[in-house]
Design a protein around this motif. Structure first.
Motif, PDB file in Angstrom:
ATOM      1  N   LYS A  52       0.966  -1.095  -0.004  1.00 13.76           N
ATOM      2  CA  LYS A  52       0.096   0.135   0.070  1.00 13.76           C
ATOM      3  C   LYS A  52       0.757   1.231  -0.054  1.00 13.76           C
ATOM      4  CE  LYS A  52      -0.560   0.034   5.023  1.00 13.76           C
ATOM      5  NZ  LYS A  52      -0.622  -1.017   5.748  1.00 13.76           N
ATOM      6  N   ASN A  73      -4.272  -2.380   0.467  1.00 15.95           N
ATOM      7  CA  ASN A  73      -5.443  -2.017   1.466  1.00 15.95           C
ATOM      8  C   ASN A  73      -6.337  -1.126   0.963  1.00 15.95           C
ATOM      9  OD1 ASN A  73      -2.974  -2.783   3.009  1.00 15.95           O
ATOM     10  ND2 ASN A  73      -4.324  -1.947   4.801  1.00 15.95           N
ATOM     11  N   MET A 215       3.341  -8.466  11.330  1.00 20.82           N
ATOM     12  CA  MET A 215       3.692  -7.409  10.443  1.00 20.82           C
ATOM     13  C   MET A 215       5.152  -7.286  10.803  1.00 20.82           C
ATOM     14  SD  MET A 215      -0.053  -5.429  10.977  1.00 20.82           S
ATOM     15  CE  MET A 215       0.946  -3.883  11.068  1.00 20.82           C
ATOM     16  N   THR A 216       5.699  -6.371  10.251  1.00 19.80           N
ATOM     17  CA  THR A 216       7.078  -5.970  10.559  1.00 19.80           C
ATOM     18  C   THR A 216       7.600  -5.927  12.085  1.00 19.80           C
ATOM     19  OG1 THR A 216       7.314  -4.636   8.543  1.00 19.80           O
ATOM     20  CG2 THR A 216       8.704  -4.228  10.301  1.00 19.80           C
ATOM     21  N   ARG A 231       2.438 -10.590   6.826  1.00 16.31           N
ATOM     22  CA  ARG A 231       2.061  -9.383   6.104  1.00 16.31           C
ATOM     23  C   ARG A 231       3.038  -8.140   6.453  1.00 16.31           C
ATOM     24  NH1 ARG A 231      -2.428 -10.235   9.538  1.00 16.31           N
ATOM     25  NH2 ARG A 231      -1.750  -8.112   9.964  1.00 16.31           N
ATOM     26  N   GLY A 233       5.480  -5.080   5.064  1.00 19.59           N
ATOM     27  CA  GLY A 233       5.308  -3.486   4.457  1.00 19.59           C
ATOM     28  C   GLY A 233       6.577  -3.058   4.758  1.00 19.59           C
ATOM     29  N   THR A 234       6.677  -2.367   5.720  1.00 17.73           N
ATOM     30  CA  THR A 234       7.695  -1.468   5.954  1.00 17.73           C
ATOM     31  C   THR A 234       9.329  -2.129   5.823  1.00 17.73           C
ATOM     32  OG1 THR A 234       6.550  -0.414   7.600  1.00 17.73           O
ATOM     33  CG2 THR A 234       8.841   0.093   7.856  1.00 17.73           C
ATOM     34  N   ARG A 240       6.148   4.232   4.854  1.00 18.23           N
ATOM     35  CA  ARG A 240       5.041   4.879   3.997  1.00 18.23           C
ATOM     36  C   ARG A 240       4.974   6.226   4.247  1.00 18.23           C
ATOM     37  NH1 ARG A 240       3.343  -0.369   5.478  1.00 18.23           N
ATOM     38  NH2 ARG A 240       2.589   0.378   7.246  1.00 18.23           N
TER      39      ARG A 240
HETATM   40  C1  PLP Z   1       0.045  -1.926   6.453  1.00 18.50           C
HETATM   41  C2  PLP Z   1      -0.339  -3.198   6.882  1.00 18.50           C
HETATM   42  C3  PLP Z   1       0.413  -4.289   7.078  1.00 18.50           C
HETATM   43  C4  PLP Z   1       2.101  -4.033   7.070  1.00 18.50           C
HETATM   44  O1  PLP Z   1       2.457  -3.262   8.100  1.00 18.50           O
HETATM   45  P1  PLP Z   1       4.065  -2.975   8.326  1.00 18.50           P
HETATM   46  O2  PLP Z   1       4.181  -2.587   9.728  1.00 18.50           O
HETATM   47  O3  PLP Z   1       4.459  -2.049   7.414  1.00 18.50           O
HETATM   48  O4  PLP Z   1       4.594  -4.393   8.044  1.00 18.50           O
HETATM   49  C5  PLP Z   1       0.218  -5.543   7.588  1.00 18.50           C
HETATM   50  N1  PLP Z   1      -1.256  -5.749   7.536  1.00 18.50           N
HETATM   51  C6  PLP Z   1      -2.327  -4.746   7.344  1.00 18.50           C
HETATM   52  C7  PLP Z   1      -3.566  -5.235   7.606  1.00 18.50           C
HETATM   53  C8  PLP Z   1      -1.723  -3.460   6.928  1.00 18.50           C
HETATM   54  O5  PLP Z   1      -2.732  -2.567   6.843  1.00 18.50           O
END
Ligand code: PLP
Length: 243
Positions: A52, A73, A215-216, A231, A233-234, A240
């Motif tokens: 995202k 997202n 997540m991260t 999941r 992202g960062t 972001r």
């Molecule tokens: C943005 C998001 C992530 C990723 O989060 P990071 O901390 O950047 O890894 C994972 N899951 C959901 C539902 C998100 O909205």
């Protein structure tokens, strides 16, 4: 290395490729270490790249480094990137809040939806899933830390919603997704995942094989408590910028 630029044209972008390849390698190593540390089978945790706010060229770079599953997202943003990356064999996951009037493009353009939190949404997704496609993979989002601002069902609602969603013809109920309140402490990070994992185990439905946990910031704790999809992202694409 050739990747897509912002405007969808092909361009050389060696630096981006190097950065993303290196980060992917580090994240994959972290996942393997975490699997090993808790005696999980190697390869049992899937890496979902959460892209995202990031441009298609970032996804293209990750793809060329071997990444195949991407999570988005925001629907409009996701559809645009899907067009730009139409030539790539990507498995698309939707992980954001769902508006009930936007279920048709979700049912049409995604392989997975992790954020289902009502029977109404699930019914619409099932009705709108094109019949030439395989059933849409579904996770129910559980608000495991009971945060009033977060979407998701309560633990108490889980058994009944599972039973109802499992009956819908064009969906394949796979499991649960959770975004616990952020914690720094490893043991505290584990707790909500442990609770939710146990609740799913108590349902005794072997078809529920997916725990979209981590997540991260809490990947290791999530894997220790049974995550099958992290999941990220960062750690992969950097911070972001929502501006
Ligand atoms: C943005 C998001 C992530 C990723 O989060 P990071 O901390 O950047 O890894 C994972 N899951 C959901 C539902 C998100 O909205």
């Amino acid at each position: 290395m050739i990747v897509l630029s912002n405007n969808g044209q092909l361009t050389d972008n060696g630096q981006l490729m190097t950065t993303i390849t290196e980060r992917l390698k580090q994240i994959r190593a972290q996942i393997s270490d975490a699997e090993l540390a808790c005696n999980r089978q190697p390869g049992s945790v899937l890496l979902l790249a959460v892209s995202k706010t990031k441009p298609a060229e970032d996804l293209a770079a990750a793809y060329q480094a071997g990444q195949r599953h991407f999570g988005e997202n925001y629907l409009q943003e996701a559809l645009k990137k899907q067009q730009e990356l139409g030539a790539y064999a990507i498995t698309w996951h939707f992980i954001g809040p769902i508006q009930s009037n936007k279920t048709k493009p979700l049912a049409t353009h995604f392989d997975w939806v992790h954020s289902v939190d009502s029977l109404k949404i699930a019914r619409r997704l099932s009705e709108q899933r094109p019949t030439h496609l395989p059933p849409l993979n579904i996770c129910l989002q559980v608000n495991i830390s009971d945060e009033p601002s977060k979407s998701g069902i309560t633990l108490a609602e889980l058994p009944q919603l599972c039973e109802q969603v499992a009956k819908l013809p064009n969906l394949k109920l796979r499991g649960v997704m959770a975004i616990p309140a952020p914690q720094d402490d490893f043991e505290q990070q584990r707790q909500p995942y442990k609770t939710l994992y146990q609740a799913v185990a108590n349902l005794k439905q072997p078809s529920l094989d997916t725990f979209s946990f981590g997540m991260t910031g809490d990947l290791k704790a999530a894997i220790a408590e049974g995550s099958t999809i992290v999941r990220i992202g960062t750690a992969l694409f950097g911070e972001r910028d929502y501006a």
